[in-house]
Design a protein around this motif. Structure first.
Motif, PDB file in Angstrom:
ATOM      1  N   LYS A 156       7.044  15.742   5.997  1.00  0.00           N
ATOM      2  CA  LYS A 156       7.883  16.353   7.029  1.00  0.00           C
ATOM      3  C   LYS A 156       7.029  16.671   8.247  1.00  0.00           C
ATOM      4  O   LYS A 156       5.802  16.672   8.167  1.00  0.00           O
ATOM      5  N   GLY A 157       7.674  16.921   9.361  1.00  0.00           N
ATOM      6  CA  GLY A 157       6.967  17.265  10.600  1.00  0.00           C
ATOM      7  C   GLY A 157       6.064  16.151  11.091  1.00  0.00           C
ATOM      8  O   GLY A 157       6.454  14.981  11.151  1.00  0.00           O
ATOM      9  N   GLY A 158       4.832  16.514  11.406  1.00  0.00           N
ATOM     10  CA  GLY A 158       3.856  15.551  11.935  1.00  0.00           C
ATOM     11  C   GLY A 158       3.493  14.476  10.935  1.00  0.00           C
ATOM     12  O   GLY A 158       3.259  13.319  11.307  1.00  0.00           O
ATOM     13  N   ILE A 159       3.458  14.845   9.655  1.00  0.00           N
ATOM     14  CA  ILE A 159       3.135  13.860   8.617  1.00  0.00           C
ATOM     15  C   ILE A 159       4.219  12.796   8.557  1.00  0.00           C
ATOM     16  O   ILE A 159       3.931  11.602   8.489  1.00  0.00           O
ATOM     17  N   LYS A 160       5.479  13.213   8.632  1.00  0.00           N
ATOM     18  CA  LYS A 160       6.605  12.270   8.603  1.00  0.00           C
ATOM     19  C   LYS A 160       6.523  11.310   9.795  1.00  0.00           C
ATOM     20  O   LYS A 160       6.670  10.099   9.632  1.00  0.00           O
ATOM     21  N   ALA A 161       6.273  11.853  10.980  1.00  0.00           N
ATOM     22  CA  ALA A 161       6.194  11.020  12.187  1.00  0.00           C
ATOM     23  C   ALA A 161       5.058  10.004  12.074  1.00  0.00           C
ATOM     24  O   ALA A 161       5.233   8.824  12.406  1.00  0.00           O
ATOM     25  N   LEU A 162       3.899  10.458  11.585  1.00  0.00           N
ATOM     26  CA  LEU A 162       2.756   9.565  11.423  1.00  0.00           C
ATOM     27  C   LEU A 162       3.078   8.453  10.424  1.00  0.00           C
ATOM     28  O   LEU A 162       2.792   7.282  10.674  1.00  0.00           O
ATOM     29  N   VAL A 163       3.703   8.812   9.304  1.00  0.00           N
ATOM     30  CA  VAL A 163       4.041   7.827   8.277  1.00  0.00           C
ATOM     31  C   VAL A 163       5.024   6.790   8.822  1.00  0.00           C
ATOM     32  O   VAL A 163       4.830   5.586   8.636  1.00  0.00           O
ATOM     33  N   GLU A 164       6.080   7.245   9.500  1.00  0.00           N
ATOM     34  CA  GLU A 164       7.070   6.307  10.059  1.00  0.00           C
ATOM     35  C   GLU A 164       6.414   5.335  11.035  1.00  0.00           C
ATOM     36  O   GLU A 164       6.623   4.123  10.949  1.00  0.00           O
ATOM     37  N   GLU A 165       5.641   5.876  11.957  1.00  0.00           N
ATOM     38  CA  GLU A 165       5.005   5.037  12.983  1.00  0.00           C
ATOM     39  C   GLU A 165       4.040   4.026  12.354  1.00  0.00           C
ATOM     40  O   GLU A 165       4.058   2.836  12.677  1.00  0.00           O
ATOM     41  N   ASP A 166       3.203   4.507  11.445  1.00  0.00           N
ATOM     42  CA  ASP A 166       2.201   3.627  10.847  1.00  0.00           C
ATOM     43  C   ASP A 166       2.817   2.599   9.900  1.00  0.00           C
ATOM     44  O   ASP A 166       2.317   1.479   9.802  1.00  0.00           O
ATOM     45  N   LEU A 167       3.882   2.953   9.197  1.00  0.00           N
ATOM     46  CA  LEU A 167       4.553   1.971   8.337  1.00  0.00           C
ATOM     47  C   LEU A 167       5.051   0.793   9.170  1.00  0.00           C
ATOM     48  O   LEU A 167       4.858  -0.361   8.802  1.00  0.00           O
ATOM     49  N   ARG A 168       5.690   1.103  10.281  1.00  0.00           N
ATOM     50  CA  ARG A 168       6.206   0.039  11.150  1.00  0.00           C
ATOM     51  C   ARG A 168       5.059  -0.812  11.707  1.00  0.00           C
ATOM     52  O   ARG A 168       5.141  -2.031  11.747  1.00  0.00           O
ATOM     53  N   MET A 169       3.978  -0.158  12.114  1.00  0.00           N
ATOM     54  CA  MET A 169       2.830  -0.876  12.681  1.00  0.00           C
ATOM     55  C   MET A 169       2.163  -1.772  11.630  1.00  0.00           C
ATOM     56  O   MET A 169       1.867  -2.939  11.897  1.00  0.00           O
ATOM     57  N   LEU A 170       1.946  -1.237  10.433  1.00  0.00           N
ATOM     58  CA  LEU A 170       1.302  -2.024   9.377  1.00  0.00           C
ATOM     59  C   LEU A 170       2.173  -3.206   8.940  1.00  0.00           C
ATOM     60  O   LEU A 170       1.661  -4.297   8.680  1.00  0.00           O
ATOM     61  N   CYS A 171       3.480  -2.990   8.857  1.00  0.00           N
ATOM     62  CA  CYS A 171       4.381  -4.090   8.481  1.00  0.00           C
ATOM     63  C   CYS A 171       4.366  -5.182   9.543  1.00  0.00           C
ATOM     64  O   CYS A 171       4.341  -6.372   9.216  1.00  0.00           O
ATOM     65  N   GLU A 172       4.358  -4.770  10.791  1.00  0.00           N
ATOM     66  CA  GLU A 172       4.299  -5.756  11.879  1.00  0.00           C
ATOM     67  C   GLU A 172       2.991  -6.555  11.798  1.00  0.00           C
ATOM     68  O   GLU A 172       2.984  -7.772  11.994  1.00  0.00           O
ATOM     69  N   TRP A 173       1.903  -5.876  11.486  1.00  0.00           N
ATOM     70  CA  TRP A 173       0.597  -6.528  11.344  1.00  0.00           C
ATOM     71  C   TRP A 173       0.624  -7.584  10.236  1.00  0.00           C
ATOM     72  O   TRP A 173      -0.006  -8.632  10.355  1.00  0.00           O
ATOM     73  N   LYS A 174       1.380  -7.361   9.166  1.00  0.00           N
ATOM     74  CA  LYS A 174       1.490  -8.313   8.063  1.00  0.00           C
ATOM     75  C   LYS A 174       2.692  -9.258   8.226  1.00  0.00           C
ATOM     76  O   LYS A 174       3.093  -9.918   7.277  1.00  0.00           O
ATOM     77  N   GLN A 175       3.282  -9.327   9.420  1.00  0.00           N
ATOM     78  CA  GLN A 175       4.432 -10.172   9.737  1.00  0.00           C
ATOM     79  C   GLN A 175       5.661  -9.846   8.876  1.00  0.00           C
ATOM     80  O   GLN A 175       6.441 -10.730   8.516  1.00  0.00           O
ATOM     81  N   CYS A 176       5.820  -8.571   8.531  1.00  0.00           N
ATOM     82  CA  CYS A 176       6.993  -8.110   7.779  1.00  0.00           C
ATOM     83  C   CYS A 176       7.901  -7.370   8.744  1.00  0.00           C
ATOM     84  O   CYS A 176       7.433  -6.708   9.668  1.00  0.00           O
ATOM     85  N   GLU A 177       9.201  -7.475   8.523  1.00  0.00           N
ATOM     86  CA  GLU A 177      10.162  -6.825   9.406  1.00  0.00           C
ATOM     87  C   GLU A 177      10.838  -5.667   8.684  1.00  0.00           C
ATOM     88  O   GLU A 177      11.538  -5.859   7.683  1.00  0.00           O
TER      89      GLU A 177
END
Length: 154
Positions: A30-51
């Motif tokens: 929750k809070g800052g941890i939630k925001a960091l997780v959401e942002e990084d999940l999207r970034m890491l998936c994009e890096w691995k060509q996952c949508e």
């Protein structure tokens, strides 16, 4: 018809519903941890060509509907996501390494994965709106428990 993706030698549609939790299912996302997780999940998936088609980070677990190319295995992707996120979380929030939390392990060992076929729309709605349903059920449970305690006091 379904939306197919292309790479140099393959046309594919590999959609997965994936769920995983923090160790001991602590309500920490929750809070800052939630925001960091959401942002990084999207970034890491994009890096691995996952949508990432749907993403829902709740306090004690993560639901993700993701399209993964055939060259990337689900287990490898989850290993990368969980590993990189844990490292970044421990660097950003050093207190997570202290008791009552984990030491060096943020995520529980396993995860749930299911292929998504014809029921994609239903699963997509489920992932998107699950948090609202859980809160509604939680509120109903609290009202029920409050009603019981009032009756017991009479």
């Amino acid at each position: 018809m379904s939306k197919y993706k292309k790479q140099s030698h393959v046309i594919y549609k590999c959609d997965y519903h994936i769920v995983w939790t923090p160790k001991y299912r602590f309500m920490i996302l929750k809070g800052g941890i939630k925001a960091l997780v959401e942002e990084d999940l999207r970034m890491l998936c994009e890096w691995k060509q996952c949508e990432v088609q749907e993403l829902n980070v709740q306090e004690d677990h993560i639901h993700m509907l993701v399209s993964i190319p055939p060259k990337v295995s689900v287990s490898k992707l989850l290993g990368i996501l969980k590993g990189k996120l844990a490292i970044k979380l421990f660097k950003s929030y050093p207190k997570l390494k202290q008791k009552p939390y984990w030491g060096n392990h943020f995520w529980a060992r396993g995860y749930f994965v299911s292929t998504v076929g014809l029921d994609k729309e239903m699963i997509s709605r489920y992932v998107k709106y699950q948090e609202k349903e859980e809160k509604k059920n939680e509120d109903n449970q609290q009202r029920f428990e409050l009603g019981l305690s009032i009756q017991v006091c009479k």
